[in-house]
Design a protein around this motif. Structure first.
Motif, PDB file in Angstrom:
ATOM      1  N   VAL A   1       8.029  -6.214  -1.279  1.00 37.44           N
ATOM      2  CA  VAL A   1       6.696  -4.810  -1.255  1.00 37.44           C
ATOM      3  C   VAL A   1       5.981  -6.466  -2.516  1.00 37.44           C
ATOM      4  O   VAL A   1       4.502  -6.551  -2.442  1.00 37.44           O
ATOM      5  N   SER A   2       6.378  -7.022  -3.163  1.00 39.85           N
ATOM      6  CA  SER A   2       5.699  -8.580  -3.858  1.00 39.85           C
ATOM      7  C   SER A   2       5.064  -9.347  -3.333  1.00 39.85           C
ATOM      8  O   SER A   2       3.954  -9.666  -4.069  1.00 39.85           O
TER       9      SER A   2
ATOM     10  N   ASP B   1       0.947  -1.177   0.461  1.00 44.95           N
ATOM     11  CA  ASP B   1       0.055  -0.052  -0.013  1.00 44.95           C
ATOM     12  C   ASP B   1       0.734   1.365   0.214  1.00 44.95           C
ATOM     13  O   ASP B   1       0.562   2.209  -0.870  1.00 44.95           O
ATOM     14  N   LYS B   2       1.960   1.199   1.002  1.00 42.02           N
ATOM     15  CA  LYS B   2       2.376   2.709   0.836  1.00 42.02           C
ATOM     16  C   LYS B   2       3.398   2.128  -0.698  1.00 42.02           C
ATOM     17  O   LYS B   2       3.507   3.645  -1.003  1.00 42.02           O
TER      18      LYS B   2
ATOM     19  N   TYR C   1       6.118  -5.840 -12.484  1.00 46.60           N
ATOM     20  CA  TYR C   1       7.069  -4.979 -13.149  1.00 46.60           C
ATOM     21  C   TYR C   1       8.221  -4.351 -11.902  1.00 46.60           C
ATOM     22  O   TYR C   1       8.872  -4.349 -11.773  1.00 46.60           O
ATOM     23  N   PRO C   2       7.038  -2.903 -11.489  1.00 49.26           N
ATOM     24  CA  PRO C   2       7.866  -2.100 -10.967  1.00 49.26           C
ATOM     25  C   PRO C   2       8.125  -2.699  -9.549  1.00 49.26           C
ATOM     26  O   PRO C   2       8.946  -1.534  -9.163  1.00 49.26           O
ATOM     27  N   VAL C   3       7.212  -2.891  -9.308  1.00 46.45           N
ATOM     28  CA  VAL C   3       7.263  -4.133  -8.163  1.00 46.45           C
ATOM     29  C   VAL C   3       8.090  -4.769  -8.069  1.00 46.45           C
ATOM     30  O   VAL C   3       9.017  -4.190  -6.745  1.00 46.45           O
ATOM     31  N   ILE C   4       8.265  -6.325  -8.198  1.00 50.71           N
ATOM     32  CA  ILE C   4       9.248  -6.751  -8.230  1.00 50.71           C
ATOM     33  C   ILE C   4      10.746  -5.577  -8.329  1.00 50.71           C
ATOM     34  O   ILE C   4      11.414  -6.443  -7.881  1.00 50.71           O
ATOM     35  N   ALA C   5      10.577  -5.211  -9.600  1.00 55.17           N
ATOM     36  CA  ALA C   5      12.135  -4.455  -9.700  1.00 55.17           C
ATOM     37  C   ALA C   5      12.556  -3.591  -8.566  1.00 55.17           C
ATOM     38  O   ALA C   5      13.763  -3.240  -8.034  1.00 55.17           O
TER      39      ALA C   5
ATOM     40  N   LYS D   1       1.940   8.842  -6.664  1.00 57.04           N
ATOM     41  CA  LYS D   1       2.308  10.415  -7.103  1.00 57.04           C
ATOM     42  C   LYS D   1       3.534  10.774  -7.938  1.00 57.04           C
ATOM     43  O   LYS D   1       3.233  11.579  -8.601  1.00 57.04           O
ATOM     44  N   LYS D   2       4.467   9.454  -8.388  1.00 59.53           N
ATOM     45  CA  LYS D   2       5.430   9.789  -9.497  1.00 59.53           C
ATOM     46  C   LYS D   2       4.599   9.484 -10.862  1.00 59.53           C
ATOM     47  O   LYS D   2       5.598  10.212 -12.051  1.00 59.53           O
TER      48      LYS D   2
END
Length: 234
Positions: free
Chosen positions: A199-200, A136-137, A159-163, A144-145
């Motif tokens: 996070v993932s 969630d964070k 993909y951005p999460v696992i990266a 925002k980005k």
């Protein structure tokens, strides 16, 4: 590979499968993994066809794939190659012989460039991120980005999460190894995966082959011109 096989076998109720993969190390490896699970679950690989990348004609490969009349197909392809393969399977009348029984282990990547009418009924899996406070964070900061970018605001892909997780795991491993030597980093990675809470996925632990032990998959179907979530277990 194993997860899409389990999904396909339960969903299709078929035992005789055709496998289509790219002719490279990854394709050969995933085909081997799928074959192992199919046979372990009492199924049969009727055909296994490997294709060369970036061709404009896959009709010969498709005809070999369907020659032994498999009850279901599992294929691995992406973007424009996937578009060509699906289009030609549709034009040859092969898609209708396994209607609703063509499966993709990387659903979104496989259908992103496809012509909708050629993939009606195609099913597959996509990795999804675990829910929870860490995700969630991350999601709040990510949105925002990318604010103002309509495509990126639609959803947060895997993909951005696992990266993000990969970056942190690499940094922690380098710090723990006290070195940028690849062998030293490799030796500490299993330990890092054990205690790092991702996070993932909060559980990032890996098996002896370096494959993540737990991973969350969501089944999808392409229906009426768009992907839909399938609420099924496998």
């Amino acid at each position: 590979g194993g997860d899409v096989v389990k999904f396909a076998m339960k969903d299709s109720q078929q035992k005789k499968f055709g496998i289509l993969v790219m002719n490279d190390a990854y394709g050969v490896g995933i085909a081997k993994a799928m074959r192992t699970v199919i046979e372990k679950m009492g199924g049969e690989v009727a055909s296994e066809v490997r294709y060369e990348l970036n061709k404009t004609d896959y009709r010969a490969e498709l005809q070999r794939l369907f020659a032994p009349k498999p009850g279901a197909i599992i294929s691995v392809s992406w973007s424009e190659m996937s578009r060509t393969i699906m289009k030609q399977a549709y034009e040859l009348g092969l898609m209708k012989t396994v209607q609703g029984k063509w499966y993709l282990p990387y659903f979104q990547d496989s259908i992103e460039a496809a012509i909708p009418e050629t993939i009606e009924g195609v099913k597959g899996l996509d990795v999804v991120s675990a829910v929870g406070p860490r995700f969630d964070k991350f999601a709040a900061n990510y949105l925002k980005k990318v604010k103002g970018n309509a495509d990126l605001e639609k959803f947060i892909s895997y993909y951005p999460v696992i990266a993000y997780d990969a970056m942190w795991i690499s940094a922690i491993a380098i710090n723990m190894a006290g070195s940028t030597n690849s062998e030293a980093i490799k030796n500490v990675l299993p330990t890092v995966f054990e205690f790092y809470r991702g996070v993932s996925d909060p559980d990032m632990s890996v098996d002896e082959d370096g494959i993540q032990v737990t991973q969350i998959y969501q089944p999808y179907v392409f229906k009426n011109g768009k992907p839909e979530i399938l609420n099924v277990t496998f």
